[in-house]
Design an enzyme around this catalytic site. Sequence first.
Site, mmCIF file in Angstrom:
data_model
loop_
_atom_site.group_PDB
_atom_site.id
_atom_site.type_symbol
_atom_site.label_atom_id
_atom_site.label_comp_id
_atom_site.label_asym_id
_atom_site.label_seq_id
_atom_site.Cartn_x
_atom_site.Cartn_y
_atom_site.Cartn_z
ATOM 1 N N CYS A 8 -18.238 -16.003 -7.209
ATOM 2 C CA CYS A 8 -19.265 -15.541 -6.226
ATOM 3 C C CYS A 8 -20.760 -16.464 -6.842
ATOM 4 O O CYS A 8 -22.037 -15.845 -5.444
ATOM 5 C CB CYS A 8 -19.580 -14.085 -6.494
ATOM 6 N N CYS A 26 -14.723 -0.430 8.757
ATOM 7 C CA CYS A 26 -16.032 -1.614 8.650
ATOM 8 C C CYS A 26 -15.661 -3.175 8.196
ATOM 9 O O CYS A 26 -14.642 -3.094 7.359
ATOM 10 C CB CYS A 26 -16.821 -1.405 7.605
ATOM 11 N N CYS A 45 -19.384 -6.563 4.902
ATOM 12 C CA CYS A 45 -18.902 -7.286 3.710
ATOM 13 C C CYS A 45 -17.722 -8.152 3.470
ATOM 14 O O CYS A 45 -18.524 -9.394 2.991
ATOM 15 C CB CYS A 45 -19.030 -6.029 2.429
ATOM 16 N N CYS A 66 -24.144 -15.391 -4.910
ATOM 17 C CA CYS A 66 -24.235 -14.584 -4.065
ATOM 18 C C CYS A 66 -24.726 -12.907 -4.038
ATOM 19 O O CYS A 66 -23.955 -12.398 -4.722
ATOM 20 C CB CYS A 66 -23.345 -15.294 -2.980
ATOM 21 N N CYS A 110 -24.686 -3.991 3.336
ATOM 22 C CA CYS A 110 -23.943 -2.818 3.680
ATOM 23 C C CYS A 110 -24.824 -1.515 3.969
ATOM 24 O O CYS A 110 -25.513 -1.798 3.902
ATOM 25 C CB CYS A 110 -23.371 -2.482 1.941
ATOM 26 N N ASP A 128 0.690 -1.190 -0.212
ATOM 27 C CA ASP A 128 0.141 0.540 -0.119
ATOM 28 C C ASP A 128 0.916 1.763 -0.123
ATOM 29 O O ASP A 128 0.673 1.966 0.535
ATOM 30 C CB ASP A 128 -0.918 0.280 1.048
#
Length: 345
Positions: free
Chosen positions: A185, A238, A241, A188, A195, A131
Amino acid sequence: MARALKAEAAAVGFSECRICRPGDVPQVAERLADFVAAGRHGQMGWMAERMHWRGAPDALWPEARSVIMLAENYGPLHDPLAVLGLRDRAAISVYAQHRDYHDVVKKRLKRLGRWLIETAGDRPEIKVFVDTAPVMEKPLGQAAGLGWQGKHTNLVSRRLGSWFFLGCIFTTAELQVDAAEVDHCGSCRACLDVCPTGAFPAPYQLDARRCISYLTIEHAGPVPEELRAGLGNRIYGCDDCLAVCPWNKFAQASAEVKYHARPDLVAPELEALAVLDDAAFRARFSGSPIKRIGRDRFVRNVCYAIGNSGDPALVPAVQALCEDDDAAVRDAARWAVLRLKATLA
C-alpha cells in the site's frame, strides 16, 4: 501435487490458487478480539460467536494440514462509480449485480476438492468454505500469498486488484506451501479518504457500524440518521474503497458470464424499486445475493436513496410507504419525504 493442484484450479476456472498452513495466521485472534471488544462488529453477533475458531483456523479442524486458498475474479465491465452521479438511480455493489457468488464458487471448490481426493495419495479428507463457517479468509489469503490486506482491510492482489472472491479448501493432505504476500500500500490513502461515512478510524482498521456495506446489508432497523446522507444512492453494498485502489490498473474484467452485470441491476430506477412488494422483490432478485436481505430492508435502503436524490418529483414514490407495515420502512420513507420537501423551501 501442489503444482498439479494449481493447474487443476486454473482449469476449473479459478484465477489464483495458493497454499498455507492452518496455523499461519497467529495474529488473527488478537485483532479479532480487539475488533469485537470495541463493538466495531455492530449487529453481526456471529463475529463474536465461536471466536476461538475464527481466531485459530487450526482449531476449526485439527486434522487439517493444509489450506488451499482460491481467488475468483469478478472484475466489472463498467465503471462502478459512474452510477453515483445518477441520483434518481440506485447503486448496487458490483458483486451483487448477477448470480450469487456463493453458489458459483462452491461448485468450483467441490470440483477441485473431488479432484484432490481422487488424485492425491491416501485419499485425503476435505472441507470447503465460502463465507459459510467461522473462517477468516482474508488473513489466510495473505498467508498463502494471494494478496495483502490493504488499508481498507480488504485483500488486494498485484495481479487482480480488488475484484475477487475468496474460497478455501481445508484438507488433511500435506501440500507444499507458498510464501506469504507483503504489504504494497505504501503511503496511499485513496481507500480511506473516499469513504463517505468515515468507516476507517485508522489505516487497516474498519468500524463496521459506519460502513455502507454493513449498513445496507447487515444492519437491521433504522440506520442512524447522521449516516443516512452518506449513503447517497447506494442501496446494496458499496464499492468506493475497492474501486479507487490504484492496483486495479492491473485488474481485468471477469471471464465468467455469471458475474457479468444484469442490465437491470447496473443503474435501476429508484422509483421502480420503491413499489416492490415481497412477491415482486423475490421474483426480481431470484438467484441474487440481494434476496437474502428481504424486501423490507431493501425498500428501507431505497427510501434513503430517494431522500438523498434531491428530486422532489420522487416524493410520491415514498409517500405511500409512510404507512408501510414495516417500521423501518415507515421511518425511512417519512425521513425521505421531509428531506425532499425541504428542497422546495
